[in-house]
Design a protein around this motif. Sequence first.
Motif, PDB file in Angstrom:
ATOM      1  N   GLY A  40      13.793  78.240 -82.331  1.00  0.00           N
ATOM      2  CA  GLY A  40      13.551  79.662 -82.167  1.00  0.00           C
ATOM      3  C   GLY A  40      12.298  80.020 -81.392  1.00  0.00           C
ATOM      4  O   GLY A  40      11.942  81.188 -81.303  1.00  0.00           O
ATOM      5  N   MET A  41      11.622  78.996 -80.830  1.00  0.00           N
ATOM      6  CA  MET A  41      10.356  79.288 -80.138  1.00  0.00           C
ATOM      7  C   MET A  41      10.368  78.805 -78.689  1.00  0.00           C
ATOM      8  O   MET A  41       9.355  78.898 -78.002  1.00  0.00           O
ATOM      9  N   GLY A  42      11.461  78.292 -78.224  1.00  0.00           N
ATOM     10  CA  GLY A  42      11.467  77.767 -76.870  1.00  0.00           C
ATOM     11  C   GLY A  42      10.557  76.569 -76.752  1.00  0.00           C
ATOM     12  O   GLY A  42      10.315  75.846 -77.729  1.00  0.00           O
ATOM     13  N   LEU A  43      10.026  76.334 -75.577  1.00  0.00           N
ATOM     14  CA  LEU A  43       9.102  75.235 -75.342  1.00  0.00           C
ATOM     15  C   LEU A  43       7.714  75.805 -75.069  1.00  0.00           C
ATOM     16  O   LEU A  43       7.578  76.818 -74.389  1.00  0.00           O
ATOM     17  N   ARG A  44       6.709  75.117 -75.577  1.00  0.00           N
ATOM     18  CA  ARG A  44       5.335  75.546 -75.383  1.00  0.00           C
ATOM     19  C   ARG A  44       4.505  74.412 -74.795  1.00  0.00           C
ATOM     20  O   ARG A  44       4.637  73.259 -75.207  1.00  0.00           O
ATOM     21  N   LEU A  45       3.653  74.743 -73.846  1.00  0.00           N
ATOM     22  CA  LEU A  45       2.868  73.765 -73.110  1.00  0.00           C
ATOM     23  C   LEU A  45       1.700  73.262 -73.961  1.00  0.00           C
ATOM     24  O   LEU A  45       0.912  74.052 -74.479  1.00  0.00           O
ATOM     25  N   ILE A  46       1.582  71.930 -74.063  1.00  0.00           N
ATOM     26  CA  ILE A  46       0.507  71.321 -74.862  1.00  0.00           C
ATOM     27  C   ILE A  46      -0.685  70.969 -73.966  1.00  0.00           C
ATOM     28  O   ILE A  46      -1.800  71.435 -74.171  1.00  0.00           O
ATOM     29  N   HIS A  47      -0.453  70.089 -73.015  1.00  0.00           N
ATOM     30  CA  HIS A  47      -1.461  69.658 -72.046  1.00  0.00           C
ATOM     31  C   HIS A  47      -0.787  69.443 -70.708  1.00  0.00           C
ATOM     32  O   HIS A  47       0.412  69.251 -70.641  1.00  0.00           O
ATOM     33  N   TYR A  48      -1.601  69.467 -69.654  1.00  0.00           N
ATOM     34  CA  TYR A  48      -1.063  69.208 -68.340  1.00  0.00           C
ATOM     35  C   TYR A  48      -2.093  68.463 -67.490  1.00  0.00           C
ATOM     36  O   TYR A  48      -3.270  68.388 -67.844  1.00  0.00           O
ATOM     37  N   SER A  49      -1.604  67.929 -66.371  1.00  0.00           N
ATOM     38  CA  SER A  49      -2.463  67.190 -65.452  1.00  0.00           C
ATOM     39  C   SER A  49      -2.025  67.469 -64.021  1.00  0.00           C
ATOM     40  O   SER A  49      -0.827  67.434 -63.717  1.00  0.00           O
ATOM     41  N   VAL A  50      -2.986  67.721 -63.155  1.00  0.00           N
ATOM     42  CA  VAL A  50      -2.663  67.997 -61.751  1.00  0.00           C
ATOM     43  C   VAL A  50      -2.896  66.774 -60.867  1.00  0.00           C
ATOM     44  O   VAL A  50      -2.740  66.856 -59.651  1.00  0.00           O
ATOM     45  N   GLY A  51      -3.252  65.667 -61.475  1.00  0.00           N
ATOM     46  CA  GLY A  51      -3.432  64.424 -60.730  1.00  0.00           C
ATOM     47  C   GLY A  51      -4.171  63.409 -61.574  1.00  0.00           C
ATOM     48  O   GLY A  51      -4.693  63.742 -62.653  1.00  0.00           O
ATOM     49  N   ALA A  52      -4.209  62.187 -61.091  1.00  0.00           N
ATOM     50  CA  ALA A  52      -4.886  61.113 -61.833  1.00  0.00           C
ATOM     51  C   ALA A  52      -6.337  61.500 -62.099  1.00  0.00           C
ATOM     52  O   ALA A  52      -7.052  61.952 -61.199  1.00  0.00           O
ATOM     53  N   ARG A  68      -4.881  60.592 -67.975  1.00  0.00           N
ATOM     54  CA  ARG A  68      -4.047  60.343 -66.780  1.00  0.00           C
ATOM     55  C   ARG A  68      -4.800  59.340 -65.896  1.00  0.00           C
ATOM     56  O   ARG A  68      -5.545  59.708 -64.994  1.00  0.00           O
ATOM     57  N   SER A  69      -4.618  58.078 -66.200  1.00  0.00           N
ATOM     58  CA  SER A  69      -5.320  57.030 -65.447  1.00  0.00           C
ATOM     59  C   SER A  69      -4.578  56.658 -64.165  1.00  0.00           C
ATOM     60  O   SER A  69      -5.186  56.131 -63.220  1.00  0.00           O
ATOM     61  N   THR A  70      -3.278  56.900 -64.128  1.00  0.00           N
ATOM     62  CA  THR A  70      -2.495  56.624 -62.930  1.00  0.00           C
ATOM     63  C   THR A  70      -1.623  57.834 -62.620  1.00  0.00           C
ATOM     64  O   THR A  70      -1.400  58.697 -63.471  1.00  0.00           O
ATOM     65  N   THR A  71      -1.075  57.884 -61.426  1.00  0.00           N
ATOM     66  CA  THR A  71      -0.155  58.962 -61.068  1.00  0.00           C
ATOM     67  C   THR A  71       1.107  58.921 -61.912  1.00  0.00           C
ATOM     68  O   THR A  71       1.666  59.949 -62.273  1.00  0.00           O
ATOM     69  N   GLU A  72       1.541  57.712 -62.262  1.00  0.00           N
ATOM     70  CA  GLU A  72       2.842  57.549 -62.912  1.00  0.00           C
ATOM     71  C   GLU A  72       2.844  57.878 -64.404  1.00  0.00           C
ATOM     72  O   GLU A  72       3.856  58.306 -64.940  1.00  0.00           O
ATOM     73  N   ASP A  73       1.750  57.640 -65.103  1.00  0.00           N
ATOM     74  CA  ASP A  73       1.756  57.673 -66.566  1.00  0.00           C
ATOM     75  C   ASP A  73       0.931  58.828 -67.136  1.00  0.00           C
ATOM     76  O   ASP A  73      -0.168  59.119 -66.652  1.00  0.00           O
ATOM     77  N   PHE A  74       1.452  59.410 -68.227  1.00  0.00           N
ATOM     78  CA  PHE A  74       0.771  60.542 -68.859  1.00  0.00           C
ATOM     79  C   PHE A  74       1.051  60.498 -70.359  1.00  0.00           C
ATOM     80  O   PHE A  74       1.882  61.238 -70.878  1.00  0.00           O
ATOM     81  N   PRO A  75       0.368  59.634 -71.106  1.00  0.00           N
ATOM     82  CA  PRO A  75       0.631  59.500 -72.538  1.00  0.00           C
ATOM     83  C   PRO A  75       0.034  60.637 -73.354  1.00  0.00           C
ATOM     84  O   PRO A  75      -1.009  61.193 -73.008  1.00  0.00           O
ATOM     85  N   LEU A  76       0.710  60.963 -74.440  1.00  0.00           N
ATOM     86  CA  LEU A  76       0.264  61.993 -75.384  1.00  0.00           C
ATOM     87  C   LEU A  76      -0.088  61.313 -76.698  1.00  0.00           C
ATOM     88  O   LEU A  76       0.743  60.627 -77.274  1.00  0.00           O
ATOM     89  N   ARG A  77      -1.295  61.543 -77.169  1.00  0.00           N
ATOM     90  CA  ARG A  77      -1.766  60.887 -78.398  1.00  0.00           C
ATOM     91  C   ARG A  77      -1.932  61.887 -79.529  1.00  0.00           C
ATOM     92  O   ARG A  77      -2.522  62.966 -79.343  1.00  0.00           O
ATOM     93  N   LEU A  78      -1.403  61.500 -80.683  1.00  0.00           N
ATOM     94  CA  LEU A  78      -1.644  62.238 -81.921  1.00  0.00           C
ATOM     95  C   LEU A  78      -2.625  61.390 -82.730  1.00  0.00           C
ATOM     96  O   LEU A  78      -2.303  60.277 -83.134  1.00  0.00           O
ATOM     97  N   LEU A  79      -3.827  61.896 -82.940  1.00  0.00           N
ATOM     98  CA  LEU A  79      -4.876  61.092 -83.574  1.00  0.00           C
ATOM     99  C   LEU A  79      -4.720  61.017 -85.086  1.00  0.00           C
ATOM    100  O   LEU A  79      -4.982  59.994 -85.696  1.00  0.00           O
ATOM    101  N   SER A  80      -4.274  62.113 -85.704  1.00  0.00           N
ATOM    102  CA  SER A  80      -4.081  62.177 -87.145  1.00  0.00           C
ATOM    103  C   SER A  80      -2.920  63.127 -87.411  1.00  0.00           C
ATOM    104  O   SER A  80      -3.112  64.336 -87.497  1.00  0.00           O
ATOM    105  N   ALA A  81      -1.735  62.558 -87.503  1.00  0.00           N
ATOM    106  CA  ALA A  81      -0.519  63.371 -87.553  1.00  0.00           C
ATOM    107  C   ALA A  81      -0.481  64.290 -88.779  1.00  0.00           C
ATOM    108  O   ALA A  81      -0.895  63.900 -89.882  1.00  0.00           O
ATOM    109  N   ALA A  82       0.039  65.488 -88.548  1.00  0.00           N
ATOM    110  CA  ALA A  82       0.211  66.477 -89.613  1.00  0.00           C
ATOM    111  C   ALA A  82       1.664  66.946 -89.616  1.00  0.00           C
ATOM    112  O   ALA A  82       2.320  66.928 -88.570  1.00  0.00           O
TER     113      ALA A  82
END
Lengths: 114, 116
Positions: A40-52, A68-82
Amino acid sequence: NAGVTQTPKFQVLKTGQSMTLQCAQDMNHEYMSWYRQDPGMGLRLIHYSVGAGITDQGEVPNGYNVSRSTTEDFPLRLLSAAPSQTSVYFCASSYSRGSGNTIYFGEGSWLTVV
Amino acid sequence: AQSVAQPEDQVNVAEGNPLTVKCTYSVSGNPYLFWYVQYPNRGLQFLLKYITGDNLVKGSYGFEAEFNKSQTSFHLKKPSALVSDSALYFCAVRDITGGGADGLTFGKGTHLIIQP
């Protein structure tokens, strides 16, 4: 022609655990982003990157880190899940920041925090 | 701030009939508008987009959308619905001014159900 690839597809975490959602694209796209989808909320933007080496916050960044250490990869980390982070997560990419560029999405990662 | 409204949570159409999924938007300037489709347990697939030019945009799987600037609408249409069109449809807008997050702002989605 892989496009945007996300792993894992499904994950169950316990409250307080950490994990990383992986995202890779093979289209040489500069712009990458993470969204979460809630009913019921659609999609919401968390983080973004415009380049390495360049990342920034979106609409709902709290509780999440990115790099964003490389152009290809963009990992998302949850440090303490809730439990509030139970959601479907989508990685997306487009050629550049230009507004007319189509944003392409991965297949999603279903995360449950118990 | 930009926003998108999809006024119908669900649209029911008989197979073979024309379908319309409604979308209205609000932006400060000229919009870039997109439609995506999501099948169960899958990612979002791009259908079509309006950038500039002809107000009628044709996309994948026989879908089209009509941009109406005066009504700030971008309704998704198809002349003859198929059962396989049943899915969740999202309308989205991207900030034409650039800068900021430059991400997509989504509507809440419309469930399209095509009845045999």
